[in-house]
Design a protein around this motif. Structure first.
Motif, PDB file in Angstrom:
ATOM      1  N   TYR A 210       0.868  -1.063   0.046  1.00 24.05           N
ATOM      2  CA  TYR A 210       0.063   0.179   0.044  1.00 24.05           C
ATOM      3  C   TYR A 210       0.801   1.240   0.062  1.00 24.05           C
ATOM      4  N   LEU A 211       0.529   2.298  -1.115  1.00 23.82           N
ATOM      5  CA  LEU A 211       1.405   3.423  -0.995  1.00 23.82           C
ATOM      6  C   LEU A 211       0.462   4.614  -1.016  1.00 23.82           C
ATOM      7  N   HIS A 212       0.874   5.632  -0.264  1.00 18.88           N
ATOM      8  CA  HIS A 212       0.220   6.747  -0.144  1.00 18.88           C
ATOM      9  C   HIS A 212       1.347   8.021  -0.110  1.00 18.88           C
ATOM     10  N   SER A 213       0.828   9.194  -0.773  1.00 18.86           N
ATOM     11  CA  SER A 213       1.892  10.187  -0.775  1.00 18.86           C
ATOM     12  C   SER A 213       1.309  11.371  -0.156  1.00 18.86           C
ATOM     13  N   ASP A 214       0.281  11.620   0.457  1.00 14.62           N
ATOM     14  CA  ASP A 214      -0.326  12.773   1.149  1.00 14.62           C
ATOM     15  C   ASP A 214      -1.071  12.527   2.344  1.00 14.62           C
ATOM     16  N   LEU A 215      -0.507  11.963   3.159  1.00 16.23           N
ATOM     17  CA  LEU A 215      -1.079  11.432   4.488  1.00 16.23           C
ATOM     18  C   LEU A 215      -1.240  12.637   5.561  1.00 16.23           C
ATOM     19  N   ALA A 242       8.401   4.915   9.236  1.00 14.84           N
ATOM     20  CA  ALA A 242       7.381   6.136   9.050  1.00 14.84           C
ATOM     21  C   ALA A 242       6.996   6.360  10.635  1.00 14.84           C
ATOM     22  N   ALA A 243       6.486   7.602  10.744  1.00 18.31           N
ATOM     23  CA  ALA A 243       6.056   8.061  11.813  1.00 18.31           C
ATOM     24  C   ALA A 243       4.605   8.798  11.759  1.00 18.31           C
ATOM     25  N   LEU A 244       4.009   9.161  12.996  1.00 20.94           N
ATOM     26  CA  LEU A 244       2.930  10.075  12.797  1.00 20.94           C
ATOM     27  C   LEU A 244       2.916  11.222  11.768  1.00 20.94           C
ATOM     28  N   ALA A 245       4.068  11.710  11.688  1.00 23.19           N
ATOM     29  CA  ALA A 245       4.020  13.074  10.910  1.00 23.19           C
ATOM     30  C   ALA A 245       4.422  12.559   9.498  1.00 23.19           C
ATOM     31  N   SER A 246       4.845  11.338   9.310  1.00 22.90           N
ATOM     32  CA  SER A 246       5.019  11.152   7.752  1.00 22.90           C
ATOM     33  C   SER A 246       4.021  11.502   6.696  1.00 22.90           C
ATOM     34  N   ARG A 247       4.471  11.723   5.859  1.00 24.88           N
ATOM     35  CA  ARG A 247       3.294  12.286   4.910  1.00 24.88           C
ATOM     36  C   ARG A 247       3.402  11.051   3.607  1.00 24.88           C
ATOM     37  N   ALA A 248       4.396  10.600   3.249  1.00 27.67           N
ATOM     38  CA  ALA A 248       4.473   9.538   1.920  1.00 27.67           C
ATOM     39  C   ALA A 248       5.127   8.535   2.416  1.00 27.67           C
ATOM     40  N   VAL A 249       4.116   7.150   2.439  1.00 32.75           N
ATOM     41  CA  VAL A 249       4.674   6.023   2.919  1.00 32.75           C
ATOM     42  C   VAL A 249       4.716   4.918   1.852  1.00 32.75           C
ATOM     43  N   ILE A 250       5.151   3.617   1.957  1.00 37.00           N
ATOM     44  CA  ILE A 250       4.875   2.472   1.625  1.00 37.00           C
ATOM     45  C   ILE A 250       4.796   1.429   2.659  1.00 37.00           C
ATOM     46  N   ALA A 251       3.803   0.470   2.440  1.00 37.39           N
ATOM     47  CA  ALA A 251       3.678  -0.485   3.623  1.00 37.39           C
ATOM     48  C   ALA A 251       3.393  -1.829   2.954  1.00 37.39           C
ATOM     49  N   GLY A 252       3.793  -2.665   3.759  1.00 36.72           N
ATOM     50  CA  GLY A 252       3.793  -4.310   3.375  1.00 36.72           C
ATOM     51  C   GLY A 252       4.860  -4.973   3.868  1.00 36.72           C
ATOM     52  N   THR A 253       4.848  -6.338   3.344  1.00 33.58           N
ATOM     53  CA  THR A 253       6.048  -6.954   4.178  1.00 33.58           C
ATOM     54  C   THR A 253       7.306  -6.251   3.494  1.00 33.58           C
ATOM     55  N   VAL A 257       8.263  -4.303  -0.053  1.00 30.77           N
ATOM     56  CA  VAL A 257       8.427  -2.593   0.616  1.00 30.77           C
ATOM     57  C   VAL A 257       9.863  -2.257   0.092  1.00 30.77           C
ATOM     58  N   ARG A 258      10.753  -2.960   0.472  1.00 28.92           N
ATOM     59  CA  ARG A 258      12.292  -2.596   0.090  1.00 28.92           C
ATOM     60  C   ARG A 258      12.429  -2.789  -1.655  1.00 28.92           C
ATOM     61  N   ASP A 259      11.867  -3.860  -2.086  1.00 25.51           N
ATOM     62  CA  ASP A 259      11.752  -3.952  -3.544  1.00 25.51           C
ATOM     63  C   ASP A 259      11.149  -2.979  -4.123  1.00 25.51           C
ATOM     64  N   ALA A 260      10.061  -2.250  -3.608  1.00 29.66           N
ATOM     65  CA  ALA A 260       9.347  -1.222  -4.190  1.00 29.66           C
ATOM     66  C   ALA A 260      10.482   0.272  -4.198  1.00 29.66           C
ATOM     67  N   LEU A 261      10.790   0.212  -3.046  1.00 31.81           N
ATOM     68  CA  LEU A 261      11.767   1.480  -2.945  1.00 31.81           C
ATOM     69  C   LEU A 261      12.930   1.440  -3.893  1.00 31.81           C
ATOM     70  N   ALA A 262      13.343   0.092  -4.108  1.00 31.98           N
ATOM     71  CA  ALA A 262      14.500   0.187  -4.988  1.00 31.98           C
ATOM     72  C   ALA A 262      14.260   0.266  -6.291  1.00 31.98           C
ATOM     73  N   ARG A 263      13.019  -0.100  -6.760  1.00 29.60           N
ATOM     74  CA  ARG A 263      12.424   0.260  -8.349  1.00 29.60           C
ATOM     75  C   ARG A 263      12.111   1.664  -8.466  1.00 29.60           C
ATOM     76  N   ALA A 264      11.720   2.233  -7.085  1.00 31.82           N
ATOM     77  CA  ALA A 264      11.056   3.630  -7.359  1.00 31.82           C
ATOM     78  C   ALA A 264      12.546   4.436  -7.598  1.00 31.82           C
ATOM     79  N   GLY A 265      13.762   4.044  -7.231  1.00 30.34           N
ATOM     80  CA  GLY A 265      15.031   4.871  -7.417  1.00 30.34           C
ATOM     81  C   GLY A 265      14.881   6.328  -6.779  1.00 30.34           C
ATOM     82  N   GLU A 266      15.169   7.096  -7.723  1.00 28.74           N
ATOM     83  CA  GLU A 266      15.216   8.687  -7.369  1.00 28.74           C
ATOM     84  C   GLU A 266      14.078   9.368  -7.398  1.00 28.74           C
ATOM     85  N   LEU A 267      12.833   8.569  -8.036  1.00 24.16           N
ATOM     86  CA  LEU A 267      11.712   9.212  -8.219  1.00 24.16           C
ATOM     87  C   LEU A 267      11.175  10.056  -7.014  1.00 24.16           C
ATOM     88  N   PRO A 268      10.963  11.501  -7.246  1.00 22.29           N
ATOM     89  CA  PRO A 268      10.960  12.447  -6.275  1.00 22.29           C
ATOM     90  C   PRO A 268       9.207  12.203  -5.792  1.00 22.29           C
TER      91      PRO A 268
END
Length: 270
Positions: A210-215, A242-253, A257-268
């Motif tokens: 699950y991914l969200h960028s504006d929490l 992530a913490a209570l103040a985090s705005r953009a997160v990726i959640a899962g196993t 999650v780490r695979d998704a972050l690696a694939r996202a690379g430097e995308l802002p």
């Protein structure tokens, strides 16, 4: 932490009992209003408020003030400036209001009890399905009373991915770019329209990432604990927890999650 370790209410019960009372009251109000979900205000592009949001918030805040008069309350509609030091209840009375206002039966009531910004109790319920997802810090996560553990998912390629866009246009555009970047290297993509159900859906087995960028904190508080206690991780886009103040997160196993972050690379994110 167990039920017995949670703070006791003025009525003598524990915090989980009070949370479930709040959820029952919220469920009844929401169910009674599903046929007339009139929009009463617009807070921004696509971000609407109904009379039901406000009615649930009033009822739940009254319960919490009666049962825990010394605790602070941070709620989406009326108390967004509440500090989060000490014991704080964080509430979203109706998460997925746009869905609710359009007759789409995918929305939730969610609340969390935090101490110094860390959730120790989280509860999310789907008022129409009767789904109840509960987590207690150190005590695990349950879905409808049964112990919940995230299903194994080693990579994005193995994942059903859920993603929400939020209300910030720039962040939403970046989220769409991220989805395009990850596609077609995923099984499928879902847009829940409710952050609370986005996180709860991981514990329920609906999807794997699950991914969200504006929490906001009320979107995230219960979900943080639910995912962690179900054996998953919730990371910010820089890979830190992530913490209570985090705005953009990726959640899962953790592996997915780490695979998704690696694939996202430097995308802002923005």
């Amino acid at each position: 932490m167990s039920d017995a370790d949670l703070p006791r209410s003025a009525a003598g019960g524990d915090a989980l009992e009070t949370a479930r009372l709040c959820a029952r009251v919220a469920r009844d109000i929401i169910r009674s209003a599903t046929s007339h979900a009139d929009v009463t205000a617009v807070k921004g592009r696509g971000n609407v408020v109904t009379a039901t949001d406000l009615a649930v918030e009033r009822a739940v805040m009254a319960i919490l003030r009666e049962h825990f008069p010394g605790h602070a309350i941070l709620s989406e509609e009326t108390a967004s400036a509440t500090p989060t030091d000490g014991w704080t209840w964080v509430i979203d009375p109706l998460d997925g209001t746009k869905n609710f206002s359009r007759g789409i039966a995918h929305f939730a009531f969610t609340l969390a009890l935090c101490v110094d910004g860390e959730p120790v109790l989280g509860l999310t319920t789907h008022p129409l399905l009767g789904l109840e997802v509960v987590a207690i810090a150190g005590g695990g996560c349950t879905v409808d009373g049964h112990r919940a553990v995230l299903r194994p998912c080693p990579t994005v390629a193995d994942a059903v991915v859920a993603m929400d866009l939020g209300y910030n246009a720039d962040r939403a555009r970046r989220q769409i770019e991220l989805a395009a970047h990850l596609w077609p290297g995923m099984q499928s993509l879902r847009i829940p329209g409710s952050a609370a159900l986005g996180f709860a859906g991981l514990a329920a087995g609906w999807w794997d990432l699950y991914l969200h960028s504006d929490l906001q904190p009320w979107d995230l508080a219960a979900g943080l604990l639910i995912v962690r206690e179900a054996g998953g991780v919730v990371l910010a886009r820089d890979g830190t927890p992530a913490a209570l103040a985090s705005r953009a997160v990726i959640a899962g196993t953790g592996t997915a999650v780490r695979d998704a972050l690696a694939r996202a690379g430097e995308l802002p994110v923005t």
